[in-house]
Design an enzyme around this catalytic site. Structure first.
Site, short mmCIF file in Angstrom:
data_model
loop_
_atom_site.label_atom_id
_atom_site.label_comp_id
_atom_site.label_asym_id
_atom_site.label_seq_id
_atom_site.Cartn_x
_atom_site.Cartn_y
_atom_site.Cartn_z
CB SER A 10 -3.38 -3.44 -1.68
OG SER A 10 -2.98 -4.19 -2.49
CG ASP B 105 -5.07 -0.96 -9.02
OD1 ASP B 105 -4.09 -1.69 -9.20
OD2 ASP B 105 -5.64 -0.74 -7.74
CG HIS C 81 -1.95 -0.90 -6.03
ND1 HIS C 81 -3.36 -1.54 -6.04
CD2 HIS C 81 -1.59 -1.50 -5.13
CE1 HIS C 81 -3.60 -2.39 -5.18
NE2 HIS C 81 -2.43 -2.43 -4.46
#
Length: 518
Positions: free
Chosen positions: A179, A410, A448
């Site tokens: 991320s 995601d 995620h």
């Protein structure tokens, strides 16, 4: 720890408490600081990581109004002469301890237990978002640290302390981030390519400002009259996508594996309400169909951000759960100002950057944001923050290896964003050259930090084998770490291949699947 064998060199110092109060001269750190100091040195032992010297420290700024860079360095008693720098998440602001593993293979010891010296920082501020107390975007040195300077400063201080503890530095140094930490993976490859032998990036936010501008524009579209989609309707769409696409990979298991085939098998138009439609009915009005199409398509910009004039579409019609952790449309049709946890996740994330780092007015409303008016501010922010360059020549020439991975569902950073980068990388450097140092994997059902298949993967072992022994990676094995399905395995295929069930064998074992072309 039983059965773990380390090819560790004998330690030369290993006096942990002696490092308490140790200082790092500013001349050791190649970017401007006022030096660094170890604030705590404790010999630690725990079941997950074995015995190690845990150092906490602070890198002092030049500007006394800027925050310290807080860091942690873990020095294992049995060192394998390798180091792992671990990135942060989001806006940083939280100390990366280096004592855990993100999306690591659950069947293998953590990096620290394997003998890696691990380290990380808080990014150079103690605020978890751009809006939190501390106001780091308003201090030039703190902002540069967030952009990436803190990575080099932390690296230099950590390696100095390793040499002091062990009497020598690491033979190999790696970086791993996901991320926002994935953005930091790109930072170190592009700005300090000689510092790292290999880099891992998982769902990277490399174009952070474009990601957040996209979220703001999606919010502006979502909160128009009649455009918002309620949780029951979003559930209905997700179930319709799954019904149409789940079996296209040879197995109905709640995971859309063959995403490309799904694009041709599902048409959101078929969910249109009869007549004028009812926004609360389990069907879609024309305006709500337009919402799905807006999220699904690339978002065009009227500005250019470090070479990019758009942002990739989101997997709203490819198997993503829009009511899960990402909360894509939110649970409240009324947008708060500032956004609440009940509002759309992309809108909330975009609002923080636009309000506090572009407009720089906490009272502003990002739903009224005009990107053309703030084109210069957006471009300037992107110049410092984003890592869009598809030229990794310096990293490749020094022998660096790069592993990139993204999940297909995601809804915090869409998988198409990594696909676009990989395609630009091949166009810039040539496919053969890219494959000499890069592998890109896509994980069906992985979000995620959520999804029907929560990936655990020995990315560090794969990277280290490539760097140290020349073992070129092929398809990998991913292990599901979701509690309900923990332990099942699937192939982690190189993009654009996907795992297809071979029609027989245990559906919970990777051997029953092949990596197939879409």
């Amino acid at each position: 720890m039983a059965g773990l064998v380390l090819s560790a060199a004998p330690a030369l110092a290993l006096d942990c408490t002696a490092l308490g109060g140790a200082t790092v001269a500013k001349s050791v750190i190649s970017l401007p600081t006022s030096g660094a100091a170890v604030t705590s040195a404790v010999l630690t032992e725990d079941p997950r990581n074995g015995r190690y010297c845990k150092l906490l420290g602070a890198i002092k700024p030049v500007d006394p109004a800027a925050a310290d860079i807080l860091f942690q360095l873990n020095l294992p008693s049995r060192w394998n002469r390798k180091a792992l720098h671990m990135g942060g998440v989001g806006y940083d602001g939280r100390l990366v301890t280096g004592e855990d593993g993100r999306f690591a293979d659950p069947g293998k010891p953590l990096a620290l237990a394997q003998g890696y010296a691990t380290f990380g920082s808080d990014g150079g501020h103690q605020a978890a978002s751009a809006a939190d107390a501390g106001g780091f975007p308003n201090n030039e040195e703190s902002l540069r640290n967030f952009f990436g300077d803190q990575l080099k400063k932390t690296h230099d201080a950590a390696l100095f302390l390793m040499r002091r503890y062990y009497g020598r530095g690491p033979r190999r140094t790696y970086f791993q981030g996901n991320s926002g930490g994935g953005r930091e993976s790109f930072v170190v490859m592009q700005r300090w390519p000689r510092d790292y032998d290999g880099v891992i990036a998982i769902h990277p936010a490399y174009n952070f400002s474009a990601l957040q501008l996209s979220g703001t524009l999606l919010g502006q579209a979502l909160y128009k009259p009649g455009a918002w989609v309620s949780p029951p309707v979003a559930d209905m769409v997700a179930k319709a996508v799954l019904e149409a696409c789940d079996g296209l990979d040879g197995l109905k298991d709640g995971i859309v594996g063959n995403v490309k085939a799904c694009r041709g098998s599902f048409d959101v138009q078929r969910l249109r309400c009869a007549g004028k439609g009812d926004p609360d009915a389990v069907c879609l009005s024309e305006t709500q169909i337009a919402t799905y199409k807006t999220f699904d398509a690339a978002m065009p910009f009227r500005v250019t951000l470090s070479g990019l004039d758009h942002f990739a579409g989101w997997p709203v019609l490819e198997g993503a759960d829009l009511n899960g952790a990402a909360n894509s449309f939110g649970t409240d049709p009324v947008p708060a100002n500032p956004p609440s946890l009940k509002n759309s996740f992309p809108y909330r994330m975009g609002d923080g950057l636009i309000r506090n780092m572009v407009v720089k007015d906490p009272a502003s409303n990002s739903l009224a944001f005009d990107q053309t008016r703030y084109a210069a501010q957006l471009a300037e922010l992107s110049k410092g923050l984003d890592t869009n360059s598809a030229d990794l020549t310096a990293f490749q020439k020094r022998g660096g290896k790069f592993l990139l991975m993204h999940g297909t569902v995601d809804m915090a950073i869409p998988p198409g964003n990594s696909v676009e980068y990989y395609e630009r990388l091949k166009a810039r450097m040539g496919e053969a050259r890219v494959r000499s140092f890069t592998r890109f994997y896509m994980a069906p059902g992985f979000g995620h930090t959520y999804g029907a298949f929560l990936v655990g993967w020995d990315s560090l072992g794969t990277l280290d084998s490539w760097v140290t022994r020349g073992v070129v990676p092929g398809p990998q094995i991913a292990t599901d770490t979701n509690p309900a399905t923990a332990g099942r395995t699937r192939p982690l295929c190189e993009y654009p291949a996907y795992p297809r069930y071979n029609g027989s064998g245990d559906i919970h074992r990777a051997e029953s699947f092949v990596c197939a072309a879409p």
